[in-house]
Write an enzyme that holds these catalytic residues in place. Structure first.
Site, PDB file in Angstrom:
ATOM      1  N   HIS A  82     -51.409 -19.797  -4.844  1.00 53.38           N
ATOM      2  CA  HIS A  82     -52.187 -18.562  -4.966  1.00 53.38           C
ATOM      3  C   HIS A  82     -52.484 -18.297  -6.430  1.00 53.38           C
ATOM      4  CE1 HIS A  82     -50.988 -16.606  -0.853  1.00 53.38           C
ATOM      5  NE2 HIS A  82     -51.492 -17.817  -0.730  1.00 53.38           N
ATOM      6  N   TYR A 209     -51.205  -6.238  -1.703  1.00 48.72           N
ATOM      7  CA  TYR A 209     -50.235  -5.157  -1.946  1.00 48.72           C
ATOM      8  C   TYR A 209     -51.004  -3.851  -1.865  1.00 48.72           C
ATOM      9  CZ  TYR A 209     -46.695  -8.408  -3.799  1.00 48.72           C
ATOM     10  OH  TYR A 209     -45.754  -9.398  -3.954  1.00 48.72           O
ATOM     11  N   PRO A 301     -37.545  -5.949  -3.058  1.00 46.53           N
ATOM     12  CA  PRO A 301     -38.386  -7.110  -2.735  1.00 46.53           C
ATOM     13  C   PRO A 301     -39.807  -7.071  -3.301  1.00 46.53           C
ATOM     14  CG  PRO A 301     -38.073  -5.733  -0.795  1.00 46.53           C
ATOM     15  CD  PRO A 301     -37.196  -5.163  -1.854  1.00 46.53           C
ATOM     16  N   LYS A 305     -38.965 -11.338  -6.514  1.00 46.81           N
ATOM     17  CA  LYS A 305     -38.301 -11.984  -7.647  1.00 46.81           C
ATOM     18  C   LYS A 305     -36.901 -12.532  -7.361  1.00 46.81           C
ATOM     19  CE  LYS A 305     -41.398 -11.726 -10.788  1.00 46.81           C
ATOM     20  NZ  LYS A 305     -42.161 -12.964 -10.983  1.00 46.81           N
ATOM     21  N   TYR A 393     -45.639 -11.539 -12.713  1.00 45.47           N
ATOM     22  CA  TYR A 393     -45.652 -12.028 -11.329  1.00 45.47           C
ATOM     23  C   TYR A 393     -45.535 -13.547 -11.285  1.00 45.47           C
ATOM     24  CZ  TYR A 393     -46.714 -11.650  -6.342  1.00 45.47           C
ATOM     25  OH  TYR A 393     -46.641 -11.686  -4.964  1.00 45.47           O
TER      26      TYR A 393
END
Ligand code: PHB
Length: 399
Positions: A82, A209, A301, A305, A393
């Site tokens: 991704h 998200y 969550p 990570k 991220y």
């Protein structure tokens, strides 16, 4: 007295999940022997669903340290790369392009698969893995030789005598209580995640998200026909009180918007409520005992990570252990805590920040709501704003 079967090794690893197995694997590549113990059996670990995102250095660790035979890197063939993520708010999705911003990607590859791969690698390399044991206890941490005792599946007593012990026994760690005079920091949240696995096609090519007036939602994936999704819920929500219809109408309400995004529905295969907590314990080393992964720290969550942090710990831990055993000097291990904690606290902040930006607080007011939307709008419209998300991220480089 019953006979106790004794095994001598260099490192006893308590916990055979991904953290313990990767420690054992990295030690093996450095020529250091270990014995891995776990009270669970392999099947139980391999079927416990956890998060599914690997940072670029986590993928590198798996592909460059011999976890796979050359040409058989499952994470690359079965995982999904991704190059970005969607932030959805005000009924619209906004893409954060990781490759354009920081030249890095992540891989969607579930933790259960990482476990399966590490377990296969240790088995192939002749690793001493003992699952399904009971009554595990660590002794003599103050003496010359620490020992771990346990009973095998038949009830017979065993001991593993080692130079060092690694506590990789997860968020309910017993090992962490053996650290002398620990400091602990924690934060609780007034919510949890309701997680589902469902049979449906993908709704988006990358993760979505979502922040909505009804709370957070995350649309993640597993395969072409099985998807993983989450929504913010009460910490004591009963997953069985939710019918498929109720789950879908809640998820649909949270992702509703005017941009044509269509959430694909299907039968719910599994439902669980995931606890939410931030936790750190230090030091991560006490005499011959070293902690790795969730045993030393827990992150919520959001941002996925947990496993990445455990892999980063393992890399540092293996480096320190190799040096300490080569030099015959345990003082070398002193450096582990400070090096590991540097990343741990950065990740704590990132996971907290992403959580705070996307979730509805218990006493969230109209002010909080408007401030949150402004934060998201500022982030997606500014290269400076989105670069922090992209960098954190995809993961800060391990060094
Ligand atoms: C998942 O796919 O399970 C997942 C992905 C991203 C997260 C958390 C969980 O932040």
């Amino acid at each position: 007295m019953q006979d106790v079967t004794s095994t001598r090794t260099q490192v006893a690893v308590v916990g055979g999940g991904p953290a313990g197995l990767v420690v054992s694997h990295l030690l093996h590549t450095a020529g250091i022997e270990s014995v891995v113990l776990d009270t669970r059996d392999v099947e139980e670990i391999a079927t416990t669903h956890r998060a599914g995102i690997l940072e670029q250095d986590s993928v590198r660790l798996l592909t460059e340290t011999g976890v796979y035979a050359a040409g058989a890197e499952r994470v690359l063939t079965d995982g999904d790369r991704h190059e970005g993520v969607f932030l959805r708010f005000g009924g619209e999705s906004h893409r954060v392009d990781f490759e354009a911003l920081v030249g890095a990607s992540v891989w969607l590859y579930p933790q259960t698969e990482v476990f399966v791969d590490l377990h296969a690698a240790r088995t192939r390399d002749g690793g001493d893995l003992r699952y399904g044991v009971s009554d595990t206890a660590v002794h003599d941490l103050g003496g010359r030789r620490p020992r771990v005792t346990y009973r095998d599946t038949g009830g017979a007593e065993h001991e593993v005598v080692a130079d060092l012990v690694v506590g990789a026994d997860g968020s309910r760690s017993a090992s962490r209580d053996l650290v002398a005079a620990p400091e602990r920091w924690s934060r609780t949240y007034p919510f949890a995640w309701f997680g589902i696995l469902c049979e449906a096609p993908k709704s988006a090519p990358e993760l979505v998200y979502t922040r909505s007036e009804r709370g957070f939602a995350l649309i993640s994936q597993r395969t072409e026909s099985v998807q993983r999704m989450y929504f913010q819920c009460d910490p004591d929500e009963d997953p069985d009180a939710w019918s498929d219809d109720r789950i879908w109408s809640e998820l649909q309400a949270r992702v509703a918007g005017s941009d044509g995004f269509a959430l694909q529905e299907g039968p719910v295969l599994e439902r669980t409520v995931l606890p939410f907590r931030s936790f750190v314990q230090a030091p991560m080393r006490s005499g011959p005992l070293l902690l790795a992964g969730d045993a030393a720290h827990t992150v919520p969550p959001t941002g996925a990570k947990g496993l990445n942090l455990a892999l980063a710990d393992a890399r540092l831990l293996a480096e320190h252990v190799e040096l300490a055993l080569t030099k015959g000097d345990l003082d070398v291990l002193d450096g582990y805590t400070a090096r590991a904690l540097e990343r741990v606290w950065r990740v704590q902040h990132f996971s907290y920040w992403m959580t705070a930006m996307l979730h509805l607080g218990a006493d969230s007011t109209d002010f909080d709501e408007r401030r949150q939307r402004a934060e998201l709008a500022g982030l997606v419209s500014s290269e400076a704003g989105s670069t922090y998300l992209a960098e954190a991220y995809t993961g800060w480089p391990t060094r």
